[in-house]
Design an enzyme around this catalytic site. Sequence first.
Site, PDB file in Angstrom:
ATOM      1  N   GLU A   1       0.836  -1.308  -0.017  1.00 24.13           N
ATOM      2  CA  GLU A   1      -0.195   0.000   0.086  1.00 24.13           C
ATOM      3  C   GLU A   1       0.899   1.239  -0.041  1.00 24.13           C
ATOM      4  O   GLU A   1       1.702   1.364   0.953  1.00 24.13           O
ATOM      5  CB  GLU A   1      -0.808  -0.109   1.179  1.00 24.13           C
ATOM      6  CG  GLU A   1      -1.920  -1.157   1.054  1.00 24.13           C
ATOM      7  CD  GLU A   1      -2.856  -1.181  -0.352  1.00 24.13           C
ATOM      8  OE1 GLU A   1      -3.265  -0.114  -0.640  1.00 24.13           O
ATOM      9  OE2 GLU A   1      -2.804  -2.359  -0.837  1.00 24.13           O
TER      10      GLU A   1
ATOM     11  N   CYS B   1      -1.927   9.151   3.579  1.00 21.69           N
ATOM     12  CA  CYS B   1      -1.813   9.030   2.116  1.00 21.69           C
ATOM     13  C   CYS B   1      -3.112   9.305   1.567  1.00 21.69           C
ATOM     14  O   CYS B   1      -3.201   9.784   0.203  1.00 21.69           O
ATOM     15  CB  CYS B   1      -1.707   7.415   1.926  1.00 21.69           C
ATOM     16  SG  CYS B   1      -2.836   6.448   3.052  1.00 21.69           S
TER      17      CYS B   1
END
Length: 515
Positions: free
Chosen positions: A286, A320
């Site tokens: 990720e 993020c």
Amino acid sequence: MLTPYQPTPLADFGRPEEARRMKEALELVERQLGGAYPLRIGGDDVWSEATIVSENPARRGQVVGTIASAGPEHATAAIEAASRAFEDWSRTEPEARARCLLKAAAMLRRRIHEFCAWLVYEVSKTWPEAYAEAAEAVDFMEYYAREMMRLAGAHPVTPYPGEENELRYLPLGVGVVIAPWNFPLAILCGMTTAAAVAGNTVVAKPSSSSPIVASRLFALLEAAGFPAGVLNLVPGPGSQVGDLLVSHPGVRFVSFTGSREVGVRIFQLAAQVHTGQKWLKRTVLEMGGKDAIVVDATADIQEAADGIIASAYGYQGQKCSACSRLIAVQEVYDQIVEAVVEKARGLRVGDPADPTTALGAVIDDRARARIEAAIAEGYSAARCVLSGGPAPDTGAFVPPTIIADVAPGAKLAQEEIFGPVLAVIRARDFSHALEIANGTEYGLTGSVYSRDRLHLELARREFHVGNLYFNRKCTGALVGVQPFGGFNMSGTDSKAGGPDYVGLLLQAKSITERF
Ligand code: NAP
């Protein structure tokens, strides 16, 4: 029987009782700052000559703790300990493994303010940001425990005459978990406990910027009943320990959350098959984002501005999922810029131990210098509408910055800065706005503010991100509610906190008996 999973409610620090508990926790943790922490290998404390010193980003020189730093011999020993522990742990009943998570979740819930305080000191989270993260850690464990209970046992397949057929999910082996500093509790906890509940054993390498929270978490997990060797913690430099862990032939899978650059490197390293390796390593990666909020001509401007402020400046833009691009159609461009600038001016930058602070420090002075360089570069290419502003000089503080009239292809609109910097981009119309939104190599989160049903439906289909929101902020995904993970260079779209996640850490075995 367990109650159904429900996300943990967030704290209301406006309530005097809640604020008192947080203040007491901050005092308690402040008295514990400066401690020494070991590696944890096979259930033992291991000390090393090399150490990592973790400092409070908001108070230069305040040592949060010093932790042993793993070398190659420690990384290897941790993999060996995890391999040995796998023999028993993989054969432990899935329900028993799940109970370790439920116990740990209960323990963390009871000590949630204390863990919040460690987040305030080590990574400069404000009270609400720290609480949201600690609650997410609790949620990951509650959710994954129930997921493993669902996946345990024999699963039905299409019946076939004369045979008994079943499908069972087995653990993979030793997993390496590599975590970032921006959610040092929740992401490390989620990746580690999902792997462990599936019957795998773990060697975890936390970020060098947040090893003390990691150590505190692992102490709690061990106290919750995970047997020795199931969870091993080896902080150390990513470029040395990380590479060794990823390349080791005894490792079966790698769960990574972090930057695009490191994720791509791990992807390549893990693909190599070494002597003695009996499997192809699985990777769950990720990575970063360049997330956009799109505002159309029908949007409620004040609501949109609130969502943009929360998404762009929550945890100093170091998520993020943070909004780093505001894309507005020309009819409302000036209006939305004005509204966002006005709200951003009102955000207080300072020490996050103070509950009135909206933005704490960025992770360290290196990050501050990098963000300031990106702002200076953006300045020269576009129009700076907000920068500077009051901030203490005791730590790595960067006030909220807004740069307007940024070209969609400009570096500022393409590369992840990971700080409180918002690039504003003008679109001709809604379709153009979506085209700009999709015009980076990332695809993590996105949001649209609109009251036009056709626009929302178009975005539902065409806005290519893993987590899409309408008329709300693009941060703050809840475990189980908004499974989280991105497209393209944002990663492998593993959907942490979703029904597909634990399955990524298992392998299915089909068993047939003919009678
Ligand atoms: P990072 O620099 O990529 O570091 C992440 C982890 O990788 C750290 O533990 C780091 O260790 C380690 N590492 C560094 N080099 C390595 C190597 N060669 N081999 C193996 N491991 C290595 O990222 P970060 O600065 O900690 O975190 C911020 C990034 O994470 C942002 O890009 C953000 O978007 C992304 N992120 C993504 C998600 C998501 O769910 N998609 C969630 C959170 C954060 P050291 O600290 O020792 O270098």
